[in-house]
Design a protein around this motif. Structure first.
Motif, PDB file in Angstrom:
ATOM      1  N   LYS A   1       1.425  10.549   5.359  1.00 18.01           N
ATOM      2  CA  LYS A   1       1.961  10.468   6.722  1.00 18.01           C
ATOM      3  C   LYS A   1       0.919   9.891   7.678  1.00 18.01           C
ATOM      4  N   GLN A   2      -0.328  10.296   7.498  1.00 21.28           N
ATOM      5  CA  GLN A   2      -1.386   9.760   8.351  1.00 21.28           C
ATOM      6  C   GLN A   2      -1.590   8.267   8.091  1.00 21.28           C
ATOM      7  N   ASN A   3      -1.538   7.871   6.833  1.00 23.68           N
ATOM      8  CA  ASN A   3      -1.695   6.450   6.494  1.00 23.68           C
ATOM      9  C   ASN A   3      -0.550   5.620   7.069  1.00 23.68           C
ATOM     10  N   HIS A   4       0.645   6.211   7.112  1.00 20.11           N
ATOM     11  CA  HIS A   4       1.778   5.488   7.684  1.00 20.11           C
ATOM     12  C   HIS A   4       1.556   5.226   9.170  1.00 20.11           C
ATOM     13  N   VAL A   5       1.009   6.219   9.861  1.00 22.51           N
ATOM     14  CA  VAL A   5       0.717   6.043  11.286  1.00 22.51           C
ATOM     15  C   VAL A   5      -0.254   4.884  11.480  1.00 22.51           C
ATOM     16  N   GLU A   6      -1.254   4.807  10.615  1.00 22.11           N
ATOM     17  CA  GLU A   6      -2.234   3.720  10.719  1.00 22.11           C
ATOM     18  C   GLU A   6      -1.577   2.371  10.459  1.00 22.11           C
ATOM     19  N   ARG A   7      -0.695   2.314   9.452  1.00 23.19           N
ATOM     20  CA  ARG A   7      -0.006   1.047   9.161  1.00 23.19           C
ATOM     21  C   ARG A   7       0.926   0.654  10.305  1.00 23.19           C
TER      22      ARG A   7
ATOM     23  N   GLU B   1       2.014  -3.119  10.051  1.00 22.12           N
ATOM     24  CA  GLU B   1       2.337  -3.312   8.635  1.00 22.12           C
ATOM     25  C   GLU B   1       3.617  -2.581   8.231  1.00 22.12           C
TER      26      GLU B   1
ATOM     27  N   GLN C   1      -1.693  13.178   3.868  1.00 20.72           N
ATOM     28  CA  GLN C   1      -2.459  11.928   3.877  1.00 20.72           C
ATOM     29  C   GLN C   1      -1.541  10.712   3.973  1.00 20.72           C
TER      30      GLN C   1
ATOM     31  N   LYS D   1       0.420   1.285  13.454  1.00 21.70           N
ATOM     32  CA  LYS D   1      -0.435   0.736  14.518  1.00 21.70           C
ATOM     33  C   LYS D   1      -0.820  -0.712  14.226  1.00 21.70           C
ATOM     34  N   ASP D   2      -1.030  -1.001  12.937  1.00 21.46           N
ATOM     35  CA  ASP D   2      -1.455  -2.342  12.544  1.00 21.46           C
ATOM     36  C   ASP D   2      -0.285  -3.304  12.355  1.00 21.46           C
TER      37      ASP D   2
ATOM     38  N   SER E   1       0.834  -1.211   0.000  1.00 23.45           N
ATOM     39  CA  SER E   1       0.000   0.000   0.000  1.00 23.45           C
ATOM     40  C   SER E   1       0.864   1.254   0.000  1.00 23.45           C
TER      41      SER E   1
END
Length: 318
Positions: free
Chosen positions: A239-245, A250, A237, A247-248, A190
């Motif tokens: 950078k925010q998606n990286h934070v989510e990954r 990934e 966006q 946490k998961d 992703s």
């Protein structure tokens, strides 16, 4: 030859009294070449250095020719020399673009040491341009100038500064790509897709900006700032998606540092492109307050919003 005839005094070469023929000429010629080589061989390295000092290579010749129009003899004609400086700045921008596009390929594609060396060589060339242009423009500014010419020189000085900093970022991107390769770090699926979109947007804005300089295309210049805004949104966006990954599970923190370095370079390159495009617009309009222009263009501007929406559709993250 002096040594040969000096030796003949003592040795008395009998063949000198014989009629010349093809065989004799070839023998003498061969002996002379062997003797000359033996005498000059110990000085080989010195001769190479002397030849390099007196005969420039193609890159040196190209660089010298590019600055021939910046002649101190024409300093008393500021309007003409400002136009010449603009042409040299255009060439500087083209070299910078080449380095940036190479760097983008390193970030997204496979790392290659040869390409990194090429990027560094291009960056050094851009530095040389900035030094030459900056020195010449400062000299030019000391002459009696109209207000318009004075403002143009000021904008050119700002422009070459932006181009030089963009070129610096190309080297930073290449080093980030090398670090990722050395540490075996790769983008997740992703993240790679997002970085591909991000990189495509950067290629677009850099190419547009270079074309603005080359063709003095003001209509194209007005599309740069809306694209820069879309790139800012992409950066936030991603950078925010990286934070989510993260946490998961990934992605890793170390990969996050590399991603942060690359995205920061991308955002700053886009900012410099915006500055360059605005400078071109302002010179064309005969206005020189770039901050005022940027504030005005973003306030209730339907054309700006329409361009931004178009770029947002082209460069969006799935």
């Amino acid at each position: 030859m002096v040594l040969f005839y000096t030796a003949d005094i003592f040795v008395d070469f009998a063949f000198l009294d014989m009629p010349a023929n093809a065989f004799g000429i070839s023998v003498i010629h061969s002996l002379f070449n062997v003797a000359a080589t033996a005498v000059l061989f110990p000085f080989g390295k010195v001769l190479v250095k002397l030849s390099c000092m007196t005969i420039r290579d193609n890159d040196q010749l190209e660089t010298v020719s590019e600055f021939q129009t910046l002649d101190d003899r024409f300093l008393t004609n500021p309007a003409y020399e400002i136009e010449q400086a603009m042409q040299v700045t255009n060439r500087m921008c083209e070299i910078c673009k080449t380095g940036l596009l190479e760097a983008f390929d390193l970030v997204i594609g496979k790392y290659d040491e040869g390409r990194e060396q090429k990027i560094e060589a291009l960056e050094q060339k851009v530095d040389h341009f900035e030094d030459k242009l900056g020195t010449y423009l400062v000299k030019l500014s000391k002459y009696e100038l109209s207000q318009e010419d004075s403002c143009k020189i000021s904008i050119l000085l700002h422009s070459i500064g932006d181009i030089e900093r963009m070129s610096d970022h190309s080297v930073e991107l290449a080093r980030s790509a090398r670090e990722m390769d050395e540490k075996g770090m790769t983008f997740s699926g992703s993240a790679r897709n997002e970085m591909q979109v991000f990189t495509d947007a950067l290629r677009d804005i850099v190419t547009r900006t270079s074309e603005v300089f080359e063709k003095e295309d003001i209509a194209l210049a007005r599309t740069v700032e809306p694209l820069e805004q879309v790139i800012d949104d992409l950066n936030a966006q991603i950078k925010q998606n990286h934070v989510e990954r993260l946490k998961d599970g990934e992605c890793t923190i170390e990969m996050g540092f590399a991603l942060s370095d690359i995205s920061t370079c991308y955002e700053r390159i886009a900012d410099h492109c915006s500055n360059l495009a605005v400078c071109q617009i302002q010179v064309h309009k005969g206005e020189y307050d770039t901050h005022e222009y940027l504030q005005a263009v973003k306030q209730k501007n339907e054309v700006f919003d329409r361009e931004k929406d178009k770029f947002a559709l082209t460069y969006h993250l799935s």
